[in-house]
Scaffold this motif. Sequence first.
Motif, PDB file in Angstrom:
ATOM      1  N   GLN A 130      15.741  23.344 -15.887  1.00 54.17           N
ATOM      2  CA  GLN A 130      15.813  24.408 -14.888  1.00 54.17           C
ATOM      3  C   GLN A 130      14.757  24.231 -13.807  1.00 54.17           C
ATOM      4  O   GLN A 130      15.027  24.406 -12.616  1.00 54.17           O
ATOM      5  CB  GLN A 130      15.642  25.766 -15.565  1.00 54.17           C
ATOM      6  CG  GLN A 130      15.784  26.946 -14.607  1.00 54.17           C
ATOM      7  CD  GLN A 130      15.682  28.282 -15.323  1.00 54.17           C
ATOM      8  OE1 GLN A 130      15.545  28.329 -16.541  1.00 54.17           O
ATOM      9  NE2 GLN A 130      15.753  29.358 -14.569  1.00 54.17           N
TER      10      GLN A 130
ATOM     11  N   ALA B  13      15.801  21.527 -11.449  1.00 56.73           N
ATOM     12  CA  ALA B  13      17.110  21.752 -10.833  1.00 56.73           C
ATOM     13  C   ALA B  13      18.107  20.655 -11.200  1.00 56.73           C
ATOM     14  O   ALA B  13      18.922  20.233 -10.381  1.00 56.73           O
ATOM     15  CB  ALA B  13      16.988  21.860  -9.308  1.00 56.73           C
TER      16      ALA B  13
ATOM     17  N   SER C 258      21.183  19.823 -13.645  1.00 53.76           N
ATOM     18  CA  SER C 258      22.160  20.459 -14.526  1.00 53.76           C
ATOM     19  C   SER C 258      22.412  19.595 -15.762  1.00 53.76           C
ATOM     20  O   SER C 258      22.175  18.384 -15.759  1.00 53.76           O
ATOM     21  CB  SER C 258      23.473  20.690 -13.785  1.00 53.76           C
ATOM     22  OG  SER C 258      24.117  19.457 -13.495  1.00 53.76           O
ATOM     23  N   ARG C 259      22.917  20.229 -16.806  1.00 48.47           N
ATOM     24  CA  ARG C 259      23.240  19.481 -18.024  1.00 48.47           C
ATOM     25  C   ARG C 259      24.285  18.411 -17.751  1.00 48.47           C
ATOM     26  O   ARG C 259      24.169  17.282 -18.218  1.00 48.47           O
ATOM     27  CB  ARG C 259      23.763  20.450 -19.105  1.00 48.47           C
ATOM     28  CG  ARG C 259      22.690  21.267 -19.764  1.00 48.47           C
ATOM     29  CD  ARG C 259      23.232  22.199 -20.842  1.00 48.47           C
ATOM     30  NE  ARG C 259      24.646  22.084 -21.067  1.00 48.47           N
ATOM     31  CZ  ARG C 259      25.194  21.824 -22.263  1.00 48.47           C
ATOM     32  NH1 ARG C 259      24.421  21.614 -23.312  1.00 48.47           N
ATOM     33  NH2 ARG C 259      26.494  21.777 -22.419  1.00 48.47           N
ATOM     34  N   GLU C 260      25.327  18.767 -17.002  1.00 45.45           N
ATOM     35  CA  GLU C 260      26.403  17.810 -16.759  1.00 45.45           C
ATOM     36  C   GLU C 260      25.922  16.617 -15.946  1.00 45.45           C
ATOM     37  O   GLU C 260      26.348  15.483 -16.174  1.00 45.45           O
ATOM     38  CB  GLU C 260      27.570  18.501 -16.057  1.00 45.45           C
ATOM     39  CG  GLU C 260      28.300  19.515 -16.928  1.00 45.45           C
ATOM     40  CD  GLU C 260      28.736  18.910 -18.263  1.00 45.45           C
ATOM     41  OE1 GLU C 260      29.258  17.776 -18.256  1.00 45.45           O
ATOM     42  OE2 GLU C 260      28.535  19.560 -19.301  1.00 45.45           O
ATOM     43  N   LYS C 261      25.028  16.857 -14.991  1.00 47.54           N
ATOM     44  CA  LYS C 261      24.473  15.752 -14.221  1.00 47.54           C
ATOM     45  C   LYS C 261      23.626  14.864 -15.125  1.00 47.54           C
ATOM     46  O   LYS C 261      23.693  13.623 -15.039  1.00 47.54           O
ATOM     47  CB  LYS C 261      23.631  16.300 -13.063  1.00 47.54           C
ATOM     48  CG  LYS C 261      22.956  15.222 -12.221  1.00 47.54           C
ATOM     49  CD  LYS C 261      23.966  14.319 -11.537  1.00 47.54           C
ATOM     50  CE  LYS C 261      23.294  13.325 -10.624  1.00 47.54           C
ATOM     51  NZ  LYS C 261      24.259  12.407  -9.964  1.00 47.54           N
TER      52      LYS C 261
END
Length: 230
Positions: free
Chosen positions: A129, A132, A134-137
Amino acid sequence: MKQDEILLSDLTRIFFGQTPPIFLLEVVARALLFFVLIILAMRLVGRRVASQYTLIELSAAIALAGTIGVPLLDDKRGLLPPLLIVGGIVAVQHLLGFLSVHNRRLDRLFTGRASVALDDGRLDLSSLQSTALSREKLFSLLRGRGVQQLGQLSRVYIEPSGALTLVWSDTPRAGLAIVPENDSELRAAMRDDRYRVCTRCGQLEAPAFDARCRACDARQWAPASVALED
């Protein structure tokens, strides 16, 4: 330019603008000059700029691009001001490099610190977080490095440049699968019903565990996965 002076049939204005056609030769000369200047500036700024940007180096590159863009095409702008700005950018970059070498605190201030995105097969959600990311990235980047499930990894660091550093586990264990969900055949082959994992952070638990996740307080569980041999 007034509205009645704008005609779609005026091809000379459309292609050459309001400058004489001979200015195109000067544009080519300016472009070649700045092309050589950018190469020299990048070499002087440092080799890291050509590979992975830190915030300072990215700012220098953007400043170089912004400085050169306008005088390249504007016949009313001279070349001396942008040349002076480029020289100033290179000088400041070298000064920051000198200060960073001699002061560790300034180095961390200028370049930032590496953060831990994964610890022993479990995601550090607060670190993701704060960066910045993301999990998918993150999963996409890990798949590109040959990772099938998070239990294969001991640590994942997010470097100040944004690059990922992977520390593979000497004793891989089951973990959260990161292969795409629509690849059901591969996911079924990787499934390990001896454990279950939190689908939010990858916390590994016994198959009967049904309480809230001890790491992220979520309550979404799935069968764990093991990596398949190549």
